[in-house]
Design an enzyme around this catalytic site. Structure first.
Site: not given
Length: 574
Positions: A166-168, A271
């Protein structure tokens, strides 16, 4: 009479994402035992088909209340016979070793599920973009086993291993517009708080080992703060102060304070559903097979070793039999094409011995670079030919190619050493490029201020948190008298990472700085005006002090909400 004969008495489910419940296992087992006894003649076969209860007291009542069950075809209940599932063990041993890393991850799932409309929407998105999902999963192959190992050491839910997706998208070189960097997307200030080095040579926000350890520290803190994983994840994305205010707002209105009930930005609202969607897909072996997602073995992808001497990135990659791109994927923290001495290297598990043997057999220098401090009056275009490198390559090697940086005396440059210059064999095409935040930090190693009308030396010293004596010495002033238009040098002695932090903490209209002396020691007293979004923790982190000290200096009662506009005292040793 409406009746349905089933293979076994097992409820059908719309989504079969996880292991059967104990009740389902028990029902399946009883049905199998009964069928086996009927085959052997130990009990007579059932004389009546299994009846589904649709709310009628009996089959006779059903016939009376449904005069003509086929009069309206749209209202006929369509049911299908389902086959008995494959027999499964009555107990699952989640600690039993497995060769499949995905199975190990599934066994460690411990977060409550969040099945809302956004989760299903993202789930459909990922399923309709299998190529993107495959690339992301393939990138994770290098790091996933290490992340799972670290999670299990801390008894944390293994869903967190999917969070870098999800982040990167599991890209350690990812850099966001907000200057968040690495697999776990730390911004500079949070990275500094969690002791991630950010200097001219390295940025540990991109370091696989250091950033993973810091991210798990942060997530553990957030879970301890909220006692809820969904809120902890929201805080990781939005900030614990913002989530805390949203919770307080709902609580004051008598509203629920769970994740779905809070008002939050769209990015944060999406998120947790993104993580849940990935969990749903990667937690289902059948879906993974349909999407052709790659299997990952449950074995370490890499091992580590410490090199005691400096060497070129290119040479280290060659020793391990890797391309520079493959080497940087495992060692992405380096800002320069040179690895400093006593640095931990990350190498594929099957290349460690290859690296050791090549290093042992190598004769000659291990690095082709040296540092050079720019002298007074020198320009980059003057330095480049002196060291046998083009101006464009000199800028790129030092991360100066994408913006204009005015050279100044003392600017540190990386240049070819004498042997490399003579040999003329250096390849500058694949050296790592310094990221944006490091360029900004180096530019700020020397700070200049143009005096404005009405300013005094004392006011300028307070603004930049330096002493008047430092200003007079650095600028060769015979007195404290200054005039508008004068350019003063404020050369901070901090490391680049500290310079970035000091810029973020530079006094504004809401902060006053004063100098006081205690007995025998000097301390700096900083006045901080509380702004919306501040928490005791965020303020303590910003000024590198303890929350307990912050409470003691300001007599803050434990858990008391800060009042916007109030002044806090922060004492720092100088």
């Amino acid at each position: 009479m409406l009746a349905v004969t089933l293979g076994i008495a097992l409820p059908a489910r719309a989504f079969d994402l996880f292991a059967p419940t104990k009740a389902e296992i028990s029902e399946a087992t009883e049905a199998e035992e009964k069928a086996e006894k009927e085959e052997k003649g130990e009990i007579p076969p059932a004389s009546e088909p299994l009846m589904l209860d649709f709310g009628f007291s009996s089959a006779h009542d059903a016939e009376e209340k449904t005069a003509d069950p086929v009069a309206d075809a749209d209202e006929v209940l369509v049911v299908e016979e389902i086959q008995a599932p494959v027999a499964i063990p009555l107990a699952l041993d989640l600690t039993e070793p497995t060769d499949d890393l995905w199975e190990r991850i599934r066994n460690g799932f411990a977060m409550p599920n969040l099945m809302d409309g956004q989760t299903l929407s993202f789930q459909q998105y990922y399923q309709s973009h299998p190529e993107y999902l495959r690339r992301m999963v393939e990138r994770s192959r290098l790091y996933l086993h290490h992340v799972v190992e670290e999670l299990e050491k801390r008894n944390l839910p293994t869903e967190i291993a999917l969070l870098p997706m999800v982040e990167s998208a599991y890209n350690p070189l990812a850099l966001s517009p907000a200057r968040a960097s690495g697999l776990w997307q730390f911004i500079p200030s949070t990275g500094k708080h969690y002791n991630l080095t950010q200097d001219w040579w390295r940025d540990e926000r991109r370091d696989v080992l250091a950033s993973t350890n810091a991210a798990l520290d942060y997530l553990e803190y957030l879970y301890d703060l909220h006692g809820d994983w969904h809120l902890a994840l929201a805080s990781y994305n939005w900030g614990e102060g913002a989530v805390g205010r949203a919770i307080a707002k709902n609580a004051a209105q008598g509203l629920p304070t769970d994740f779905l009930s809070l008002t939050m930005p769209n990015e944060t609202r999406q998120y947790v559903p993104k993580l849940q969607a990935l969990k749903n897909i990667l937690g289902n072996p059948e879906w993974m097979e349909k999407l052709a997602l790659p299997a990952i073995p449950n074995t370490p992808y890499f091992h580590t070793l410490v090199v005691s001497t400096a060497m070129d990135v290119k040479r280290a990659a060659g020793f391990a039999g890797l391309s520079e791109q493959e080497f940087i994927a495992l060692n992405p923290a380096h800002n320069r094409p040179v690895i400093q001495a006593n640095t931990t290297l990350v190498l594929p598990a099957d290349r460690v011995e290859t690296f050791k043997a090549a290093l042992e057999a190598h004769e000659g220098p291990l690095t082709s670079w040296q540092t050079y401090a720019l002298r007074s009056g020198e320009q980059l275009k003057d330095v480049a030919p002196r060291f046998g490198i083009s101006l464009a390559d000199l800028k790129r090697v030092n991360g100066l190619s994408t913006r204009k940086v005015k050279p100044y005396p003392g600017l540190t440059l990386l240049v070819p050493d004498a042997a490399a210059k003579t040999a003329g064999k250096l390849d500058f095409s694949t050296v790592p490029v310094m990221p944006e935040e490091m360029r900004e930090a180096r530019r700020l190693e020397t700070v200049r201020h143009t005096v404005k009308k009405g300013e005094t030396l004392i006011a300028i010293a307070r603004r930049y948190q330096v002493s008047v004596r430092d200003l007079t010495t650095r600028n060769h002033l015979s007195s404290s008298r200054i005039r508008p238009g004068m350019k003063l040098v404020v050369r901070q002695k901090n490391t680049p990472a500290a310079v970035v932090a000091n810029k973020a903490r530079a006094p504004t209209k809401t902060t006053r700085v004063a100098q006081t002396e205690g007995r025998g020691t000097k301390s700096r007293v900083v006045r901080h005006k509380v702004k919306q979004g501040d928490t005791l923790f965020s303020i303590a982190r910003r000024y590198a002090v303890k929350v307990d000290d912050l409470r003691r200096w300001n007599r803050q009662a434990g858990g008391k909400v800060l009042k916007i506009g109030s002044d806090l005292t922060i004492r720092k040793d100088s």
